[in-house]
Write a protein that holds these residues in place. Structure first.
Motif, PDB file in Angstrom:
ATOM      1  N   LEU A 121      44.101  43.577  45.964  1.00 14.56           N
ATOM      2  CA  LEU A 121      43.328  44.817  46.676  1.00 14.56           C
ATOM      3  C   LEU A 121      43.242  45.183  45.432  1.00 14.56           C
ATOM      4  O   LEU A 121      42.177  45.577  44.918  1.00 14.56           O
ATOM      5  CB  LEU A 121      43.812  45.125  48.600  1.00 14.56           C
ATOM      6  N   TYR A 122      43.989  46.463  44.886  1.00 16.19           N
ATOM      7  CA  TYR A 122      44.164  46.586  44.086  1.00 16.19           C
ATOM      8  C   TYR A 122      43.630  46.029  42.643  1.00 16.19           C
ATOM      9  O   TYR A 122      42.964  46.699  41.925  1.00 16.19           O
ATOM     10  CB  TYR A 122      45.543  46.779  43.095  1.00 16.19           C
ATOM     11  N   PHE A 123      43.698  44.662  42.065  1.00 17.11           N
ATOM     12  CA  PHE A 123      43.091  44.510  41.434  1.00 17.11           C
ATOM     13  C   PHE A 123      41.780  43.801  41.212  1.00 17.11           C
ATOM     14  O   PHE A 123      41.498  43.763  40.413  1.00 17.11           O
ATOM     15  CB  PHE A 123      44.077  42.236  41.133  1.00 17.11           C
ATOM     16  N   SER A 124      41.508  43.412  42.322  1.00 18.80           N
ATOM     17  CA  SER A 124      40.160  43.451  42.605  1.00 18.80           C
ATOM     18  C   SER A 124      39.572  44.424  42.222  1.00 18.80           C
ATOM     19  O   SER A 124      38.080  44.487  41.430  1.00 18.80           O
ATOM     20  CB  SER A 124      39.788  42.908  43.673  1.00 18.80           C
ATOM     21  N   SER A 125      40.071  45.798  42.765  1.00 15.62           N
ATOM     22  CA  SER A 125      39.154  47.043  42.694  1.00 15.62           C
ATOM     23  C   SER A 125      39.515  47.385  41.124  1.00 15.62           C
ATOM     24  O   SER A 125      38.463  47.793  40.571  1.00 15.62           O
ATOM     25  CB  SER A 125      39.953  47.712  43.497  1.00 15.62           C
ATOM     26  N   HIS A 126      40.851  47.242  40.485  1.00 11.50           N
ATOM     27  CA  HIS A 126      40.247  47.690  39.209  1.00 11.50           C
ATOM     28  C   HIS A 126      39.354  46.501  38.667  1.00 11.50           C
ATOM     29  O   HIS A 126      38.575  47.320  37.253  1.00 11.50           O
ATOM     30  CB  HIS A 126      42.247  47.042  38.784  1.00 11.50           C
ATOM     31  N   GLN A 127      39.019  45.457  38.429  1.00 12.59           N
ATOM     32  CA  GLN A 127      37.861  44.646  37.929  1.00 12.59           C
ATOM     33  C   GLN A 127      36.150  45.290  38.170  1.00 12.59           C
ATOM     34  O   GLN A 127      35.743  45.497  37.343  1.00 12.59           O
ATOM     35  CB  GLN A 127      37.700  43.232  38.839  1.00 12.59           C
ATOM     36  N   LEU A 128      35.655  45.635  39.553  1.00 12.24           N
ATOM     37  CA  LEU A 128      35.021  46.034  39.536  1.00 12.24           C
ATOM     38  C   LEU A 128      34.845  47.952  39.146  1.00 12.24           C
ATOM     39  O   LEU A 128      33.667  47.899  39.114  1.00 12.24           O
ATOM     40  CB  LEU A 128      35.139  46.795  41.741  1.00 12.24           C
ATOM     41  N   VAL A 129      35.911  48.584  39.181  1.00 13.32           N
ATOM     42  CA  VAL A 129      36.136  49.387  38.858  1.00 13.32           C
ATOM     43  C   VAL A 129      36.047  49.863  36.930  1.00 13.32           C
ATOM     44  O   VAL A 129      34.414  50.637  35.796  1.00 13.32           O
ATOM     45  CB  VAL A 129      37.001  50.598  39.159  1.00 13.32           C
ATOM     46  N   LYS A 130      36.239  48.570  36.863  1.00 14.21           N
ATOM     47  CA  LYS A 130      36.581  48.357  34.749  1.00 14.21           C
ATOM     48  C   LYS A 130      36.198  47.524  34.340  1.00 14.21           C
ATOM     49  O   LYS A 130      36.239  47.858  33.187  1.00 14.21           O
ATOM     50  CB  LYS A 130      37.856  49.421  34.455  1.00 14.21           C
ATOM     51  N   ASP A 131      35.761  46.254  34.922  1.00 12.73           N
ATOM     52  CA  ASP A 131      36.358  44.742  34.176  1.00 12.73           C
ATOM     53  C   ASP A 131      35.242  44.048  34.998  1.00 12.73           C
ATOM     54  O   ASP A 131      35.518  43.107  35.133  1.00 12.73           O
ATOM     55  CB  ASP A 131      37.514  44.791  33.833  1.00 12.73           C
ATOM     56  N   MET A 132      34.186  44.552  34.573  1.00 15.90           N
ATOM     57  CA  MET A 132      32.308  43.318  35.744  1.00 15.90           C
ATOM     58  C   MET A 132      32.655  42.301  34.187  1.00 15.90           C
ATOM     59  O   MET A 132      32.594  42.327  33.522  1.00 15.90           O
ATOM     60  CB  MET A 132      31.834  44.048  35.474  1.00 15.90           C
ATOM     61  N   PRO A 133      32.228  41.199  35.043  1.00 13.88           N
ATOM     62  CA  PRO A 133      32.874  39.745  34.480  1.00 13.88           C
ATOM     63  C   PRO A 133      31.098  39.546  33.034  1.00 13.88           C
ATOM     64  O   PRO A 133      30.828  38.569  32.164  1.00 13.88           O
ATOM     65  CB  PRO A 133      32.279  38.869  35.355  1.00 13.88           C
ATOM     66  N   PHE A 134      30.083  40.420  33.977  1.00 13.29           N
ATOM     67  CA  PHE A 134      28.900  40.657  33.239  1.00 13.29           C
ATOM     68  C   PHE A 134      28.507  41.207  33.086  1.00 13.29           C
ATOM     69  O   PHE A 134      28.787  42.599  33.722  1.00 13.29           O
ATOM     70  CB  PHE A 134      27.895  39.460  34.465  1.00 13.29           C
ATOM     71  N   GLU A 135      28.049  41.402  31.672  1.00 16.12           N
ATOM     72  CA  GLU A 135      26.846  42.711  31.267  1.00 16.12           C
ATOM     73  C   GLU A 135      25.764  43.465  32.253  1.00 16.12           C
ATOM     74  O   GLU A 135      25.334  42.725  33.758  1.00 16.12           O
ATOM     75  CB  GLU A 135      25.563  42.210  30.526  1.00 16.12           C
TER      76      GLU A 135
END
Length: 199
Positions: A121-135
Motif C-alpha cells: 500500500l505504501y509503495f503504491s501510494s508513493h507511485q501515485l504521489v511521486k512517480d507516475m509511469p506516464f507523462e
C-alpha cells in the motif's frame, strides 16, 4: 490485496500491467474492454501504454493520471517512512472503521485495508504521489474509445469537468461517492452497457 501473495517489490504499475497482459494473452483473448477504478484506472492506462494492441476500449472511474492527485495516497506519504507506516498501520486502519452511517463501499474499503500488505500500500501510494509511469498529457494520446466516470457525491467528481474540457466523454453515477460501483451497481452497469453498445 485480498489473500493473494504479498509481493511489494513487484507492486509497481509497470509490473501489474505486464501481469494483466500475460493473463489476457494466456486466455487467448485478442482485445478487451478495460474498466479501471481509482488506482486501478492508472494501471489500466499503463496497460494501454505498454500493450495498446490488447485494448478495445477504456472506462476510467475517477482514476489518477497525474502524480500527487490522490488524497488518500498523499495522507499515507505524510505519515513518513515505510517503517513508521508499518508500525502505525493497525491503529491507522481503525480510523476507517465503518459506522452505521457508512456506505457499502466504505465498509468494503475497511475490509480491504485489513487484508492489505502495508508495504504494498505504501509503495503504491508513493507511485501515485511521486512517480507516475506516464507523462501528464498521456490521456490525450489514447486512441481507443474512452469514457471517464465520476460519482455525483465523490470528492473526486471535479475530474469530470477536467475531462470534459479535454473533450473526453464523461458519465456521472447519481447518488454515488468514489466507491460508485458498490454504491450504485445497477446505474454503473447501465453506463458501461450504454458505452460498450456504441463502440
Amino acid at each position: 490485496y485480498g489473500v493473494s501473495a504479498k509481493v511489494s517489490k513487484l507492486y509497481d504499475f509497470k509490473h501489474q500491467a505486464q501481469a494483466l497482459a500475460s493473463l489476457i494473452v494466456s486466455l487467448g483473448i485478442n482485445k478487451i474492454n478495460v474498466i479501471g477504478h481509482s488506482m486501478g484506472g492508472t494501471i489500466a492506462l499503463e496497460l494501454y501504454r505498454q500493450f495498446p494492441e490488447l485494448i478495445k476500449s477504456l472506462i476510467l472511474c475517477e482514476s489518477f493520471i497525474q502524480k500527487g492527485t490522490g488524497l488518500f495516497s498523499r495522507a499515507i506519504m505524510a505519515i513518513g517512512s515505510l517503517e513508521k507506516f508499518e508500525k502505525e498501520y493497525a491503529g491507522w486502519v481503525q480510523s476507517f472503521a465503518p459506522t452505521h452511517e457508512s456506505s457499502l463501499a466504505d465498509s468494503q474499503f475497511f475490509k480491504t485495508l485489513n487484508l492489505a500488505d502495508p508495504a504494498a500500500l505504501y509503495f503504491s501510494s508513493h507511485q501515485l504521489v511521486k512517480d507516475m509511469p506516464f507523462e501528464p498529457d498521456f490521456i490525450h494520446k489514447v486512441e481507443v474509445p474512452l469514457l471517464w466516470v465520476v460519482g455525483e457525491k465523490s470528492w473526486n467528481a471535479v475530474t469530470g469537468k477536467k475531462m470534459r474540457a479535454l473533450n473526453i466523454s464523461v458519465a456521472e453515477v447519481k447518488d454515488a461517492g468514489h466507491g460508485m460501483i458498490l454504491d450504485q451497481p445497477e446505474h454503473f452497469a447501465k453506463i458501461v452497457k450504454d458505452f460498450l453498445g456504441k463502440i
